[in-house]
Design a protein around this motif. Structure first.
Motif, mmCIF file in Angstrom:
data_model
loop_
_atom_site.group_PDB
_atom_site.id
_atom_site.type_symbol
_atom_site.label_atom_id
_atom_site.label_comp_id
_atom_site.label_asym_id
_atom_site.label_seq_id
_atom_site.Cartn_x
_atom_site.Cartn_y
_atom_site.Cartn_z
ATOM 1 N N MET A 1 97.414 6.979 90.318
ATOM 2 C CA MET A 1 96.392 7.867 89.825
ATOM 3 C C MET A 1 95.885 8.826 90.867
ATOM 4 N N SER A 2 96.070 10.128 90.772
ATOM 5 C CA SER A 2 95.944 11.137 91.911
ATOM 6 C C SER A 2 94.170 11.466 91.839
ATOM 7 N N TYR A 3 93.787 11.663 92.943
ATOM 8 C CA TYR A 3 92.417 12.154 93.233
ATOM 9 C C TYR A 3 92.281 13.367 93.773
ATOM 10 N N VAL A 4 93.401 14.133 93.282
ATOM 11 C CA VAL A 4 93.214 15.781 93.820
ATOM 12 C C VAL A 4 92.306 16.393 92.756
ATOM 13 N N ALA A 5 91.622 17.398 93.184
ATOM 14 C CA ALA A 5 90.874 18.055 92.144
ATOM 15 C C ALA A 5 91.945 18.525 90.960
ATOM 16 N N ASP A 6 91.480 18.337 89.968
ATOM 17 C CA ASP A 6 92.200 18.750 88.655
ATOM 18 C C ASP A 6 91.154 19.340 87.571
ATOM 19 N N SER A 7 91.662 20.588 87.410
ATOM 20 C CA SER A 7 90.496 21.358 86.706
ATOM 21 C C SER A 7 91.017 21.657 85.288
ATOM 22 N N THR A 8 91.943 20.826 84.639
ATOM 23 C CA THR A 8 92.562 21.146 83.334
ATOM 24 C C THR A 8 91.382 21.022 82.414
ATOM 25 N N ARG A 15 82.857 24.013 87.137
ATOM 26 C CA ARG A 15 83.638 24.631 88.325
ATOM 27 C C ARG A 15 82.665 25.387 89.105
ATOM 28 N N ILE A 16 82.081 26.200 88.567
ATOM 29 C CA ILE A 16 81.510 27.391 89.318
ATOM 30 C C ILE A 16 80.002 26.516 90.288
ATOM 31 N N ALA A 17 79.222 25.738 89.226
ATOM 32 C CA ALA A 17 78.409 24.780 89.714
ATOM 33 C C ALA A 17 78.775 23.969 90.762
ATOM 34 N N GLY A 18 79.971 23.390 90.624
ATOM 35 C CA GLY A 18 80.553 22.327 91.633
ATOM 36 C C GLY A 18 80.950 23.027 92.785
ATOM 37 N N LEU A 19 81.688 24.040 92.729
ATOM 38 C CA LEU A 19 81.903 24.834 94.095
ATOM 39 C C LEU A 19 80.776 25.391 94.791
ATOM 40 N N LEU A 124 80.963 17.448 89.475
ATOM 41 C CA LEU A 124 81.378 18.787 88.663
ATOM 42 C C LEU A 124 82.702 19.400 88.854
ATOM 43 N N ARG A 125 83.533 19.205 89.975
ATOM 44 C CA ARG A 125 84.507 19.948 89.991
ATOM 45 C C ARG A 125 85.923 18.887 90.233
ATOM 46 N N CYS A 126 85.632 17.737 90.068
ATOM 47 C CA CYS A 126 86.723 16.776 90.039
ATOM 48 C C CYS A 126 86.886 15.877 88.830
ATOM 49 N N GLU A 127 87.752 16.162 88.148
ATOM 50 C CA GLU A 127 88.451 15.465 86.929
ATOM 51 C C GLU A 127 88.303 14.047 87.279
ATOM 52 N N ALA A 128 89.318 13.508 88.387
ATOM 53 C CA ALA A 128 89.557 12.396 88.600
ATOM 54 C C ALA A 128 88.416 11.299 88.862
ATOM 55 N N LEU A 129 87.415 12.131 89.550
ATOM 56 C CA LEU A 129 86.200 11.260 89.742
ATOM 57 C C LEU A 129 85.455 10.988 88.382
ATOM 58 N N ARG A 130 85.450 12.041 87.636
ATOM 59 C CA ARG A 130 84.454 11.741 86.351
ATOM 60 C C ARG A 130 85.457 10.670 85.493
ATOM 61 N N ARG A 131 86.748 10.505 85.491
ATOM 62 C CA ARG A 131 87.508 9.630 84.808
ATOM 63 C C ARG A 131 87.176 8.149 85.599
ATOM 64 N N LEU A 132 87.093 8.238 86.704
ATOM 65 C CA LEU A 132 86.570 6.897 87.574
ATOM 66 C C LEU A 132 85.015 6.427 87.330
ATOM 67 N N VAL A 133 84.225 7.379 87.298
ATOM 68 C CA VAL A 133 82.825 7.020 87.127
ATOM 69 C C VAL A 133 82.323 7.768 85.887
ATOM 70 N N PRO A 134 82.890 7.439 84.545
ATOM 71 C CA PRO A 134 82.150 8.179 83.271
ATOM 72 C C PRO A 134 80.790 7.788 83.258
ATOM 73 N N PHE A 135 80.084 8.806 82.763
ATOM 74 C CA PHE A 135 78.578 8.538 82.249
ATOM 75 C C PHE A 135 78.496 8.483 80.923
ATOM 76 N N LYS A 136 79.593 8.743 80.020
ATOM 77 C CA LYS A 136 79.549 8.559 78.432
ATOM 78 C C LYS A 136 81.155 8.022 78.540
ATOM 79 N N THR A 137 81.287 7.307 77.343
ATOM 80 C CA THR A 137 82.537 6.906 76.755
ATOM 81 C C THR A 137 83.049 7.789 75.704
ATOM 82 N N ALA A 138 84.260 7.616 75.434
ATOM 83 C CA ALA A 138 84.983 8.526 74.415
ATOM 84 C C ALA A 138 84.405 8.185 73.024
#
Length: 140
Positions: A1-8, A15-19, A124-138
């Motif tokens: 799993m890559s933890y590089v910022a993924d903006s897909t 992204r703007i709020a996170g930056l 807000l800017r890192c999709e990998a962190l959101r997958r790691l710590v989801p606030f809601k499930t699918a």
């Protein structure tokens, strides 16, 4: 799993709020680190008032530590490590202010405020962190 910022799957406003949050944190920490590197008299006087040595070398060491943590946080590839280190740094600041009885909302909780900005900007800017710590499930 890559933890590089993924903006897909990150929207433009997120992204703007996170930056923006990240930029504010990095700007503040850069300022804080630089004034400790100099160190100006207000830094050594404040350190003495907080119960630490007023030695300029101690201030410079804290300045270098702050700048390194801010740099790691600012680089997308190392931003999670930087956020973890900044959390520790802010925890130490909070403990120091608790020990000397600083005012609660302006001094004691400032580390918490900054920590929330650090992790909020990263979340807000890192999709990998959101997958790691989801606030809601699918299924939500």
């Amino acid at each position: 799993m890559s933890y590089v910022a993924d903006s897909t799957s990150i929207s433009r406003p997120q992204r703007i709020a996170g930056l923006t949050l990240t930029g504010l944190v990095v700007a503040f920490l850069t300022f804080d680190g630089v004034i400790k590197l100099i160190p100006i008299s207000a830094v050594t006087e404040t350190m003495t008032a907080l119960g630490y040595s007023g030695d300029p070398m101690l201030a410079r060491g804290l300045g270098v530590l702050t700048l390194v943590c801010a740099l790691l946080y600012a680089i997308p590839r190392t931003s999670i490590v930087g956020a973890i280190l900044l959390t520790g740094l802010m925890g130490g600041a909070t403990a120091t202010h608790l020990r000397v009885g600083s005012p609660i909302f302006s001094h004691l909780l400032f580390g918490l405020y900054l920590g929330l900005m650090v992790w909020g900007g990263l979340y807000l800017r890192c999709e990998a962190l959101r997958r790691l710590v989801p606030f809601k499930t699918a299924s939500d």
